[in-house]
Design a protein around this motif. Structure first.
Motif, PDB file in Angstrom:
ATOM      1  N   THR A   1     -17.885  19.207  17.537  1.00  0.00           N
ATOM      2  CA  THR A   1     -18.402  17.758  17.014  1.00  0.00           C
ATOM      3  C   THR A   1     -17.392  16.172  18.035  1.00  0.00           C
ATOM      4  O   THR A   1     -16.205  16.577  18.736  1.00  0.00           O
ATOM      5  CB  THR A   1     -17.193  17.452  15.667  1.00  0.00           C
ATOM      6  N   VAL A   2     -18.692  16.165  18.450  1.00  0.00           N
ATOM      7  CA  VAL A   2     -18.014  14.629  19.306  1.00  0.00           C
ATOM      8  C   VAL A   2     -17.539  13.613  18.081  1.00  0.00           C
ATOM      9  O   VAL A   2     -18.908  13.181  18.164  1.00  0.00           O
ATOM     10  CB  VAL A   2     -18.960  14.502  20.258  1.00  0.00           C
ATOM     11  N   LYS A   3     -16.645  13.151  18.834  1.00  0.00           N
ATOM     12  CA  LYS A   3     -16.236  12.198  17.542  1.00  0.00           C
ATOM     13  C   LYS A   3     -16.398  10.676  18.520  1.00  0.00           C
ATOM     14  O   LYS A   3     -16.803  10.303  19.633  1.00  0.00           O
ATOM     15  CB  LYS A   3     -15.335  11.296  16.949  1.00  0.00           C
ATOM     16  N   ALA A   4     -16.940   8.569  17.467  1.00  0.00           N
ATOM     17  CA  ALA A   4     -16.914   7.921  18.703  1.00  0.00           C
ATOM     18  C   ALA A   4     -15.705   7.713  19.145  1.00  0.00           C
ATOM     19  O   ALA A   4     -14.193   7.545  19.104  1.00  0.00           O
ATOM     20  CB  ALA A   4     -16.945   7.076  17.021  1.00  0.00           C
ATOM     21  N   GLY A   5     -16.085   7.096  20.569  1.00  0.00           N
ATOM     22  CA  GLY A   5     -15.444   6.698  21.633  1.00  0.00           C
ATOM     23  C   GLY A   5     -15.287   8.300  22.426  1.00  0.00           C
ATOM     24  O   GLY A   5     -14.652   8.231  23.697  1.00  0.00           O
ATOM     25  N   GLU A   6     -16.038   9.137  22.291  1.00  0.00           N
ATOM     26  CA  GLU A   6     -15.815  10.804  23.133  1.00  0.00           C
ATOM     27  C   GLU A   6     -17.292  10.835  23.680  1.00  0.00           C
ATOM     28  O   GLU A   6     -17.747  10.147  23.405  1.00  0.00           O
ATOM     29  CB  GLU A   6     -15.648  11.785  22.196  1.00  0.00           C
ATOM     30  N   ALA A   7     -17.340  11.302  24.658  1.00  0.00           N
ATOM     31  CA  ALA A   7     -18.191  11.855  25.689  1.00  0.00           C
ATOM     32  C   ALA A   7     -18.412  13.521  25.620  1.00  0.00           C
ATOM     33  O   ALA A   7     -17.406  14.036  26.327  1.00  0.00           O
ATOM     34  CB  ALA A   7     -18.516  11.052  26.591  1.00  0.00           C
ATOM     35  N   LEU A   8     -20.010  13.584  25.390  1.00  0.00           N
ATOM     36  CA  LEU A   8     -19.751  15.311  26.082  1.00  0.00           C
ATOM     37  C   LEU A   8     -20.627  15.220  26.687  1.00  0.00           C
ATOM     38  O   LEU A   8     -21.366  15.049  27.895  1.00  0.00           O
ATOM     39  CB  LEU A   8     -20.260  16.124  24.901  1.00  0.00           C
ATOM     40  N   TYR A   9     -20.060  16.116  28.269  1.00  0.00           N
ATOM     41  CA  TYR A   9     -20.387  16.552  29.600  1.00  0.00           C
ATOM     42  C   TYR A   9     -21.432  17.800  28.966  1.00  0.00           C
ATOM     43  O   TYR A   9     -20.308  18.963  28.990  1.00  0.00           O
ATOM     44  CB  TYR A   9     -19.562  17.031  30.882  1.00  0.00           C
ATOM     45  N   LEU A  10     -22.830  17.895  29.180  1.00  0.00           N
ATOM     46  CA  LEU A  10     -23.618  18.855  28.723  1.00  0.00           C
ATOM     47  C   LEU A  10     -24.256  19.512  29.921  1.00  0.00           C
ATOM     48  O   LEU A  10     -25.212  18.399  30.061  1.00  0.00           O
ATOM     49  CB  LEU A  10     -24.577  18.313  27.541  1.00  0.00           C
ATOM     50  N   PRO A  11     -23.861  20.228  30.159  1.00  0.00           N
ATOM     51  CA  PRO A  11     -25.274  20.617  31.950  1.00  0.00           C
ATOM     52  C   PRO A  11     -26.245  21.201  31.569  1.00  0.00           C
ATOM     53  O   PRO A  11     -26.625  21.015  30.323  1.00  0.00           O
ATOM     54  CB  PRO A  11     -24.577  21.706  31.925  1.00  0.00           C
ATOM     55  N   ALA A  12     -27.291  20.765  32.990  1.00  0.00           N
ATOM     56  CA  ALA A  12     -28.198  20.725  32.269  1.00  0.00           C
ATOM     57  C   ALA A  12     -28.701  22.523  31.915  1.00  0.00           C
ATOM     58  O   ALA A  12     -27.910  23.861  32.595  1.00  0.00           O
ATOM     59  CB  ALA A  12     -28.662  20.677  33.479  1.00  0.00           C
ATOM     60  N   MET A  13     -29.081  22.326  31.547  1.00  0.00           N
ATOM     61  CA  MET A  13     -30.505  24.241  30.139  1.00  0.00           C
ATOM     62  C   MET A  13     -29.410  24.502  29.626  1.00  0.00           C
ATOM     63  O   MET A  13     -29.824  25.828  29.948  1.00  0.00           O
ATOM     64  CB  MET A  13     -30.610  24.468  32.160  1.00  0.00           C
TER      65      MET A  13
ATOM     66  N   ASP B   1     -30.446  13.979  36.644  1.00  0.00           N
ATOM     67  CA  ASP B   1     -31.222  15.219  37.624  1.00  0.00           C
ATOM     68  C   ASP B   1     -30.393  16.033  38.107  1.00  0.00           C
ATOM     69  O   ASP B   1     -29.300  16.154  38.640  1.00  0.00           O
ATOM     70  CB  ASP B   1     -32.333  14.334  38.822  1.00  0.00           C
ATOM     71  N   MET B   2     -30.660  17.064  37.534  1.00  0.00           N
ATOM     72  CA  MET B   2     -30.105  18.349  37.649  1.00  0.00           C
ATOM     73  C   MET B   2     -30.245  18.936  39.269  1.00  0.00           C
ATOM     74  O   MET B   2     -31.388  18.647  40.139  1.00  0.00           O
ATOM     75  CB  MET B   2     -30.117  19.495  36.888  1.00  0.00           C
ATOM     76  N   LYS B   3     -29.182  19.957  39.983  1.00  0.00           N
ATOM     77  CA  LYS B   3     -30.118  20.723  41.533  1.00  0.00           C
ATOM     78  C   LYS B   3     -30.422  21.668  41.446  1.00  0.00           C
ATOM     79  O   LYS B   3     -29.922  22.330  40.098  1.00  0.00           O
ATOM     80  CB  LYS B   3     -27.657  20.468  41.576  1.00  0.00           C
ATOM     81  N   PHE B   4     -31.418  21.771  41.455  1.00  0.00           N
ATOM     82  CA  PHE B   4     -32.067  23.083  42.138  1.00  0.00           C
ATOM     83  C   PHE B   4     -31.419  23.643  43.097  1.00  0.00           C
ATOM     84  O   PHE B   4     -31.618  23.638  43.630  1.00  0.00           O
ATOM     85  CB  PHE B   4     -33.649  22.975  41.911  1.00  0.00           C
ATOM     86  N   ASP B   5     -30.726  24.541  42.766  1.00  0.00           N
ATOM     87  CA  ASP B   5     -29.880  25.846  44.106  1.00  0.00           C
ATOM     88  C   ASP B   5     -30.599  27.013  42.938  1.00  0.00           C
ATOM     89  O   ASP B   5     -30.549  27.268  42.800  1.00  0.00           O
ATOM     90  CB  ASP B   5     -28.138  24.865  43.902  1.00  0.00           C
ATOM     91  N   ALA B   6     -28.913  28.091  43.840  1.00  0.00           N
ATOM     92  CA  ALA B   6     -29.252  29.206  43.384  1.00  0.00           C
ATOM     93  C   ALA B   6     -29.011  29.194  42.133  1.00  0.00           C
ATOM     94  O   ALA B   6     -29.281  30.628  41.423  1.00  0.00           O
ATOM     95  CB  ALA B   6     -27.915  30.212  44.175  1.00  0.00           C
ATOM     96  N   ARG B   7     -28.013  29.171  41.393  1.00  0.00           N
ATOM     97  CA  ARG B   7     -27.803  29.144  39.881  1.00  0.00           C
ATOM     98  C   ARG B   7     -29.528  29.091  39.233  1.00  0.00           C
ATOM     99  O   ARG B   7     -29.662  30.033  38.515  1.00  0.00           O
ATOM    100  CB  ARG B   7     -26.945  27.517  39.061  1.00  0.00           C
ATOM    101  N   GLN B   8     -30.141  27.742  39.762  1.00  0.00           N
ATOM    102  CA  GLN B   8     -31.493  28.252  39.333  1.00  0.00           C
ATOM    103  C   GLN B   8     -32.143  29.570  39.446  1.00  0.00           C
ATOM    104  O   GLN B   8     -32.930  29.460  38.445  1.00  0.00           O
ATOM    105  CB  GLN B   8     -32.316  26.650  39.569  1.00  0.00           C
ATOM    106  N   ALA B   9     -31.966  29.803  40.646  1.00  0.00           N
ATOM    107  CA  ALA B   9     -32.552  30.558  40.792  1.00  0.00           C
ATOM    108  C   ALA B   9     -31.609  32.417  39.640  1.00  0.00           C
ATOM    109  O   ALA B   9     -33.340  33.457  39.104  1.00  0.00           O
ATOM    110  CB  ALA B   9     -32.412  31.472  42.662  1.00  0.00           C
ATOM    111  N   TYR B  10     -31.209  32.605  39.463  1.00  0.00           N
ATOM    112  CA  TYR B  10     -30.568  33.513  38.350  1.00  0.00           C
ATOM    113  C   TYR B  10     -30.982  32.933  37.822  1.00  0.00           C
ATOM    114  O   TYR B  10     -32.238  34.255  36.907  1.00  0.00           O
ATOM    115  CB  TYR B  10     -28.707  33.273  38.713  1.00  0.00           C
ATOM    116  N   LEU B  11     -31.388  31.842  37.000  1.00  0.00           N
ATOM    117  CA  LEU B  11     -32.262  31.933  35.464  1.00  0.00           C
ATOM    118  C   LEU B  11     -33.016  32.043  35.111  1.00  0.00           C
ATOM    119  O   LEU B  11     -34.182  32.598  34.580  1.00  0.00           O
ATOM    120  CB  LEU B  11     -31.989  30.368  35.036  1.00  0.00           C
ATOM    121  N   GLN B  12     -33.957  31.548  36.229  1.00  0.00           N
ATOM    122  CA  GLN B  12     -35.436  32.677  35.971  1.00  0.00           C
ATOM    123  C   GLN B  12     -35.092  33.945  36.661  1.00  0.00           C
ATOM    124  O   GLN B  12     -36.652  33.976  35.932  1.00  0.00           O
ATOM    125  CB  GLN B  12     -36.140  31.642  37.477  1.00  0.00           C
TER     126      GLN B  12
END
Length: 477
Positions: free
Chosen positions: A389-401, A424-435
């Motif tokens: 739960t993200v409360k008022a005054g907080e910020a969530l970093y939610l990574p791409a994908m 913009d997300m970075k298309f790198d080796a992690r994206q290849a693994y995910l695919q």
């Protein structure tokens, strides 16, 4: 080389889910005031709540309804309207809402959802042979969008919520009068349930539609710009209440999500858990006034003309998760629709038979013709989703994908307000693994393949809302 049993591939995917949790992600989301941000979280593709990076914004003190109306009350904003708070989500198509013939092909999973012919349908080897009623066709429905002044939206957000009436007197006459009033209100609500409004436009709506509010937030987050290597692609404003729930999906953006009022509860799964999400192709639809294309905006907003999903004439399809968000799954379970292999929201998922269990990768003409639907999302032997739960005054970093669905709780004024930044997300080796993981899930029949990208408009015009995530031509789920 012999074929590989689907069970063996699934065992590898399950082990990967455990390894990711054990080696890195863990079972929760960290909270930090300072910023070991780039090294510990962005590089690791790991969510974190930042408690000291947006709490200085004037918005936290300023953004009352009176202030918003004074500063930008006459400014027109784009408002999403649905009958149930479920925009950009899978929903049943009412009878006589149009045919799905010619919507871009069929597949076994889509047929099981009733996508062909506008009613029911059966899955070869997968439909419950004892089922006597056809399931309604299910579609991916975008909201009905209208323009209205911000002050009118804030008024609608309050007035559209049904008030709970109760007895205030002690006498029998007062009690009877209150009961009659409550019964009349319930009957009216049943006849005209109204709409759920939500500010969720996403096309950098804060900068494009209400720039008057930019002085109360940081337009640029220097620490995020440094971490992501560029400026945000969009800065969006979200205003709604607890009725609006976001369905399971993932976005190809690095996301900084700051809560200004109320709270937001995110339920999360790492990208590699895509094999648990039961991705299916759904015909694209949009909520429209029922029975009258010429209905006035006032009639729709008041609830005198109801909204219902109508198939888009383009015939496009959308790849989306058939896992219902938590409130819908709980409601379906309470109604008894989640028994005997059924999983929430009225969708049945077949327990694989012996033939399905011995399916193999690369099995000739059978490949891709049959979907395998074990309930991996709720599998107790797999890591559970992470809830934060993200409360008022907080910020969530939610990574791409990252997979997520979102619920919200309003503040004392009945609003949940947030500002988010997409990078913009970075298309790198992690994206290849995910695919590679995505393809394995498709090969063993857990997910459908994404639809083919639509052709570009020949007239060169852009569709309305094109800056939003293009659901129809990306495999977002």
């Amino acid at each position: 080389m012999g074929s590989v049993p689907a069970e063996a591939v699934l065992a590898v995917l399950k082990q990967l889910s455990h390894d990711i949790r054990d080696l890195d992600v863990g079972s929760g989301v960290d909270r930090h005031q300072k910023l070991p941000f780039l090294r510990d979280y962005v590089a690791a593709n790991k969510p974190v709540i930042l408690t000291g990076v947006v709490s200085h914004w004037p918005a936290f003190a300023n953004w009352t309804d009176d202030y918003l109306c004074q500063l930008a009350g006459d400014t027109e904003v784009t408002v999403a309207l649905t009958p149930n708070g479920r925009a950009d989500a899978v929903t049943p198509l009412p009878p006589n809402s149009g045919s799905c013939n010619g919507t871009g092909g069929s597949s076994s999973g889509a047929a099981a959802e009733g996508r062909s012919g506008g009613g029911g349908g059966s899955r070869e080897g997968g439909e419950d042979e004892h089922s006597t009623a056809q399931q309604p066709q299910r579609v991916f429905a975008l909201p009905h969008q209208v323009k209205m002044p911000l002050k009118d939206f804030l008024l609608l957000l309050r007035s559209s919520k049904q008030s709970k009436l109760g007895a205030s007197g002690d006498s029998a006459a007062e009690l009877a009068a209150a009961q009659r009033q409550a019964a009349a209100a319930a009957a009216a609500a049943a006849a005209h349930p109204g709409v759920v409004p939500y500010l969720q436009y996403q096309n950098s709506s804060l900068t494009a539609e209400v720039p008057q509010l930019l002085g109360d937030v940081d337009l640029l987050l220097s620490w995020a710009t440094q971490a992501f290597g560029g400026l945000p692609e969009a800065v969006n404003l979200w205003i709604g209440d607890e009725r609006s729930v976001t369905s399971w999906h993932k976005d190809p953006f690095e996301n900084i999500y700051a809560v200004v009022a109320g709270s937001k509860t995110f339920t999360l799964l790492p990208p590699a858990d895509i094999f648990r999400m039961r991705l299916r192709q759904y015909a694209s639809a949009t909520y429209k006034p029922q029975g009258s294309d010429a209905a006035s905006q006032e009639a729709v907003v008041s609830g005198s003309v109801l909204l219902a999903p109508v198939l888009d004439p383009s015939g496009e399809t959308v790849l989306w998760s058939s896992v219902p968000p938590a409130p819908d799954a709980k409601a379906a379970a309470a109604a008894g629709t989640a028994a005997n292999g059924a999983v929430g929201n009225g969708v049945r998922f077949a327990i694989p038979d012996a033939e399905d269990n011995t399916a193999s990768v690369g099995c000739g003409e059978e490949q891709g013709q049959r979907l395998w639907d074990p309930d991996l999302f709720n599998d107790p032997q797999l890591p559970p989703p992470i809830k934060v739960t993200v409360k008022a005054g907080e910020a969530l970093y939610l990574p791409a994908m990252w997979w997520h669905h979102v619920e919200q709780e309003p503040d004392e004024q009945g609003r949940a307000i947030a500002v988010n930044y997409w990078y913009d997300m970075k298309f790198d080796a992690r994206q290849a693994y995910l695919q590679a993981i995505e393809r394995l899930a498709q090969l063993i029949g857990l997910n459908e393949e994404p639809p083919a990208p639509p052709e570009c408009p020949s007239d060169g015009e852009h569709r309305e809302g094109q800056l939003r995530p293009p659901y129809s031509n990306r495999a977002f789920g």
